[in-house]
Enzyme design. Structure first.
Site, PDB file in Angstrom:
ATOM      1  CE  LYS A   1      30.095  29.348  24.954  1.00 46.64           C
ATOM      2  NZ  LYS A   1      30.412  30.750  24.818  1.00 46.64           N
TER       3      LYS A   1
ATOM      4  CD  GLU B   1      34.016  45.395  26.753  1.00 45.08           C
ATOM      5  OE1 GLU B   1      35.177  45.272  26.291  1.00 45.08           O
ATOM      6  OE2 GLU B   1      33.316  44.409  27.047  1.00 45.08           O
TER       7      GLU B   1
ATOM      8  NE  ARG C   1      39.216  45.177  29.209  1.00 40.87           N
ATOM      9  CZ  ARG C   1      39.575  44.044  28.669  1.00 40.87           C
ATOM     10  NH1 ARG C   1      39.250  43.807  27.413  1.00 40.87           N
ATOM     11  NH2 ARG C   1      40.246  43.171  29.350  1.00 40.87           N
TER      12      ARG C   1
HETATM   13  C1  LIG Z   1      36.012  42.913  28.716  1.00 39.61           C
HETATM   14  C2  LIG Z   1      34.957  41.862  28.788  1.00 39.61           C
HETATM   15  N1  LIG Z   1      33.774  42.058  28.160  1.00 39.61           N
HETATM   16  C3  LIG Z   1      32.811  41.123  28.223  1.00 39.61           C
HETATM   17  C4  LIG Z   1      33.014  39.959  28.905  1.00 39.61           C
HETATM   18  C5  LIG Z   1      31.884  38.951  29.024  1.00 39.61           C
HETATM   19  N2  LIG Z   1      32.258  37.672  28.393  1.00 39.61           N
HETATM   20  C6  LIG Z   1      32.680  36.630  29.100  1.00 39.61           C
HETATM   21  S1  LIG Z   1      33.037  35.320  28.148  1.00 39.61           S
HETATM   22  C7  LIG Z   1      32.575  36.130  26.756  1.00 39.61           C
HETATM   23  C8  LIG Z   1      32.626  35.431  25.441  1.00 39.61           C
HETATM   24  C9  LIG Z   1      33.942  34.814  25.196  1.00 39.61           C
HETATM   25  O1  LIG Z   1      33.894  34.081  24.016  1.00 39.61           O
HETATM   26  P1  LIG Z   1      35.098  33.144  23.677  1.00 39.61           P
HETATM   27  O2  LIG Z   1      36.373  33.815  23.966  1.00 39.61           O
HETATM   28  O3  LIG Z   1      34.900  32.645  22.298  1.00 39.61           O
HETATM   29  O4  LIG Z   1      34.979  31.961  24.716  1.00 39.61           O
HETATM   30  P2  LIG Z   1      33.865  30.813  24.804  1.00 39.61           P
HETATM   31  O5  LIG Z   1      32.994  31.177  25.951  1.00 39.61           O
HETATM   32  O6  LIG Z   1      33.134  30.745  23.516  1.00 39.61           O
HETATM   33  O7  LIG Z   1      34.652  29.574  25.076  1.00 39.61           O
HETATM   34  C10 LIG Z   1      32.150  37.423  27.048  1.00 39.61           C
HETATM   35  C11 LIG Z   1      31.646  38.389  26.072  1.00 39.61           C
HETATM   36  C12 LIG Z   1      34.243  39.800  29.556  1.00 39.61           C
HETATM   37  N3  LIG Z   1      34.519  38.708  30.281  1.00 39.61           N
HETATM   38  N4  LIG Z   1      35.194  40.743  29.475  1.00 39.61           N
END
Ligand SMILES: Cc1ncc(C[n+]2csc(CCOP(=O)(O)OP(=O)(O)O)c2C)c(N)n1
Length: 618
Positions: free
Chosen positions: A279, A364, A392
Site C-alpha cells: 500500500k 457491519e 448493511r
Molecule cells: C461496507 C463498507 N464498510 C467500510 C468501508 C470503508 N472502507 C473503504 S476501503 C476499506 C478497506 C479496504 O481494504 P482492502 O480491501 O484491503 O483494500 P486496500 O485499501 O488495502 O487496497 C474500508 C474499510 C466500505 N467501503 N464499505
C-alpha cells in the site's frame, strides 16, 4: 511521456515491455500530483499500479470485465481507459467519480463503493456470460481488507461449484484502512511467510546439491517438504473449498502476474490469484503512514502534510474524547468498529481499553449482532459505524437488537451529505431506515456539547438508541443551550411568533442563519432543536402550533421516512389547517461533490430554505 500515448483501453498493449516500469513510474507521479490537489484514495491506488497494468495487458476491455471491490483503487484503470483528463475534476461536483461508474465508461462493468461485493457481482456476470453463451474473461479484484466481509465468503461458497472460468484476484497489501484484523488476515500472512520459508529452503537445497552427499539428503527433505506442504501449502483454505489457488505472486512484477493470469484463464473453475502488493508504494509518506493516506485530503507533495491543517475539532474527535472519558467511568462500556478505528475515532479508546475494544473487520452485520450478544451478556456496547455502511445491518438491527429491545448504542458518524465519495457514501437514509424499526430511538446533536450529553444519555438509557452526527467540523456555538437531555424532548432555541423552524442536528446551524436573514426582512422566526427524531416531541409541536402560522421542518435526510414525514403525519391529524413546509433531501441518490454545492443542489442550504419560506409567507 508514455502515459500520454494512452488514449483509450488497450492502448497499453502498444507500450514496449521494456517501458512498462517507466509507465508505472509515470502513473505514480501522475497520481501523486493529482491527488495532492484534489484529495482521494492515494495509498490503495499506488499499490495497485502494476496489478492494473498487468490486468489490462492480459485482458481485452471492454469485452473482458474487471469488477473492482470497493472501487477506490480504480484510478489506474481510469487512466488506462481514456480518462486522464478526468483527474482534473476528480471527485468534484459534475466531475469524474472516485469509484467505478458504468455511466462513466464502458470499461466500468459494475458500480462499487461499499466493500466485499465484487465476488458476488463477478459471479453474476460469469453466470450471465455462460447462459448467454458468451466468451469473455471476468475478474473480480478484492483486497485482503474486503475479504474480511461476510459477503465475500457467501460468494466464494457459491463460486466453489463453478465449472467455468472465473478469476478472483486477491490484492493482498496486508492492510485494510488500518491494520487488517482477524483469522483470514493471519492466514494470508502465514502464506507470505511460508513462501519466504520455502524460498529459503530452495536456497539450502541448491547449496547441498553442490556437495557429494547432497542428493539423497535433498530427496528426503523434498519428500518431507511435500507432506509438510499439505499442511502449510499456500491457499489450502481456498483449494479445500474447491477454488483453485495460484500464488502468491509479486504484485509489482508485471511479467510474473501476466504469467499467472495466463494460467488462471485456463482453469475451468473459480480460481483465486493471490497477489502481494504494498500500500502506498512509491510515495514515502504513504508507505510510512498507509492509514493516513488511504483517503487523503489535499497535501504537500514534498512533505506529505495536509495543505489545510485542521483547526477545529470534528464530531468524530468529540466522540473519541467522550468515549475515552466514559470508558473510565463505566467499566461495562465496550466499543465496536467495523474496520474503521481511525475514521470513527475509536483508536484512542482502543489504546486505553484494549480489552473492551473490538475491530471486527469490514463486517457491519456481524458487528451489530455481536453487539447484541454483548448487550445480552450484560455489557454496554457502543457500535460506531458510518451511516451508509450501517445500511448493511438493517436486519441485524431489527432482528437481533430491536426485537429483544437490547441496550445497544449506535454512534452513527458521516450522517448527512459526505461530499466527494458520492452516492455510495452519502449518509442520507439512516433516519428513514432506523425509524421504521420498532423500539429504536434516534437522537441528533446540534453541536459538540450536545453530542457529549447525548452519548452520556444513551449510556444511561435502556434499549436500542442511535445518535447520528455529520462528517467534519463540530458546530461549537450555542454553548449556553445545554438543558439536560430528556427522553423524547426537543428544545426551544428561540421562541417567537409567526414562523417556526424545527431543525434536526446539523440543520440547527442552518436554521439560525435562516432566522437571522428572515428577521432582517421583518419576519419573526422561532427555532426548535428537535434533538429526538424518534420519538418525535409532539408536545413541543402542540406549543408551536399555538402561536405560529408556518411550521418548517429541516433535516439532512431523504424525504421518505424522514423527520418531516413524521411531523406531517402528526400535524395533519392534530392541526389540519396548519401550513407545514418540509425541507429534506429529495428521494434520490446524491452524487459526489463539495458539500456546500450539494446542499444547494438538493435544496437544503439556508438561502433555498429562506426563499421557500418567503414564497409561502409573502
Ligand atoms: C461496507 C463498507 N464498510 C467500510 C468501508 C470503508 N472502507 C473503504 S476501503 C476499506 C478497506 C479496504 O481494504 P482492502 O480491501 O484491503 O483494500 P486496500 O485499501 O488495502 O487496497 C474500508 C474499510 C466500505 N467501503 N464499505
Amino acid at each position: 511521456m508514455i502515459l500520454e500515448t494512452i488514449e483509450k483501453e488497450n492502448d497499453i498493449k502498444n507500450v514496449a515491455p521494456e517501458d512498462w516500469n517507466l509507465l508505472a513510474e509515470e502513473i505514480r507521479e501522475f497520481l501523486i500530483n493529482k491527488i495532492s490537489v484534489t484529495g482521494g484514495h492515494l495509498g490503495s491506488n499506488l499499490g495497485a499500479v502494476e496489478l492494473t497494468m498487468a490486468l489490462h495487458l492480459s485482458l481485452n476491455l471492454p469485452q473482458d470485465k474487471i469488477v473492482w471491490d470497493v472501487g477506490h483503487q480504480s484510478y489506474t484503470h481510469k487512466l488506462l481507459t481514456g480518462r486522464r483528463s478526468g483527474f482534473e475534476s476528480l471527485r468534484k461536483y459534475g466531475g469524474m467519480s472516485g469509484f467505478p461508474k458504468r455511466k462513466e465508461s464502458e470499461c466500468d462493468c459494475f458500480d462499487t463503493g461499499h466493500s466485499s461485493t465484487s465476488i458476488s457481482a463477478g459471479l453474476g456476470l460469469v453466470k450471465a456470460r455462460d447462459l448467454r453463451n458468451e466468451e469473455n474473461t471476468i475478474i473480480s479484484v478484492i483486497g485482503d481488507g474486503s475479504l474480511t466481509g461476510g459477503m465475500a465468503y457467501e460468494a466464494l461458497n457459491n463460486a466453489s461449484r463453478l465449472k467455468k472460468n472465473f478469476i478472483i484476484v486477491l490484492n493482498d497489501n496486508n492492510m485494510s484502512i488500518s491494520e487488517n484484523v482477524g483469522g483470514m488476515s493471519k492466514y494470508l500472512n502465514n502464506i507470505r511467510t511460508a513462501d519466504k520459508y520455502l524460498d529459503m529452503k530452495e536456497g539450502i537445497y541448491n547449496s547441498l546439491m553442490e556437495s557429494k552427499l547432497g542428493e539423497p539428503i535433498v530427496s528426503s527433505i523434498r519428500r518431507a517438504k511435500s507432506s509438510v506442504k499439505q499442511l502449510v501449502i499456500p491457499g489450502m483454505f481456498f483449494e479445500d473449498m474447491g477454488i483453485t489457488y495460484l500464488g502468491p505472486v509479486d504484485g509489482h512484477n508485471i511479467n510474473a502476474m501476466m504469467k499467472v493470469f495466463r494460467e488462471a484463464k485456463r482453469c475451468k473453475s473459480a480460481v483465486l490469484v493471490h497477489v502481494l502488493t504494498q500500500k502506498g508504494k512509491g510515495f514515502a509518506p504513504a508507505e510510512k503512514h498507509p492509514a493516513r493516506f488511504h483517503g487523503a485530503e489535499p497535501f504537500d507533495v514534498e512533505t506529505g502534510l495536509p495543505l489545510t491543517p485542521k483547526t477545529k475539532s470534528s464530531y468524530t474527535d468529540v466522540f473519541s474524547t467522550v468515549m475515552c472519558k466514559l470508558g473510565d467511568r463505566y467499566k461495562d462500556i465496550v466499543a465496536i468498529t467495523a474496520a474503521m478505528p481511525d475514521g470513527t475515532g475509536l483508536k484512542r479508546f482502543r489504546n486505553l481499553y484494549p480489552d473492551r475494544f473490538f475491530d471486527v473487520g469490514i463486517a457491519e452485520e456481524h458487528a451489530v449482532t455481536f453487539a447484541a450478544g454483548l448487550a445480552a451478556g450484560g455489557m454496554c456496547p457502543v457500535v460506531a459505524i458510518y451511516s451508509s455502511f450501517l445500511q448493511r445491518a438493517y436486519d441485524q438491527i431489527l432482528h437481533d437488537v430491536c426485537i429483544q429491545n437490547l441496550h445497544v448504542i449506535f454512534a452513527i458518524d458521516r450522517a448527512g451529505l459526505v461530499g466527494s465519495d458520492g452516492e455510495t457514501h452519502q449518509g442520507i437514509f439512516d433516519l428513514s431506515y432506523l425509524s421504521s424499526i420498532p423500539n429504536m430511538h434516534i437522537m441528533a446533536p446540534k453541536n459538540k456539547w450536545e453530542l457529549s450529553d447525548m452519548l452520556k444519555f444513551a449510556i444511561d438509557f435502556q434499549g436500542p438508541i442511535a445518535l447520528r452526527y455529520p462528517r467534519g467540523e463540530a458546530y461549537d456555538e450555542l454553548r449556553e443551550y445545554r438543558e439536560p437531555i430528556q427522553f423524547g424532548k426537543a428544545e426551544w432555541i428561540y421562541h417567537e411568533k409567526g414562523i417556526v423552524l424545527v431543525a434536526v442536528g446539523s440543520m440547527v446551524k442552518s436554521a439560525l442563519t435562516v432566522r437571522e436573514s428572515l428577521a432582517k426582512k421583518g419576519f419573526a422566526c422561532s427555532v426548535i432543536n428537535a434533538r429526538f427524531v424518534k420519538p418525535v416531541d409532539t408536545e413541543i409541536l402542540d406549543e408551536a402550533a399555538k402561536d405560529h402560522r408556518l411550521i418548517v421542518t429541516m433535516e439532512e435526510n431523504v424525504a421518505s421516512g424522514g423527520f418531516g414525514e413524521k411531523v406531517r403525519a402528526y400535524l395533519d391529524k392534530a392541526y389540519p389547517e396548519k401550513k407545514l413546509l418540509t425541507i429534506h433531501i429529495p428521494d434520490e441518490y446524491v452524487e459526489h461533490g463539495n458539500v456546500e454545492i450539494l446542499r444547494r443542489e438538493v435544496g437544503i442550504d439556508a438561502a433555498t430554505v429562506e426563499d421557500r419560506i418567503l414564497e409561502l409567507v409573502r
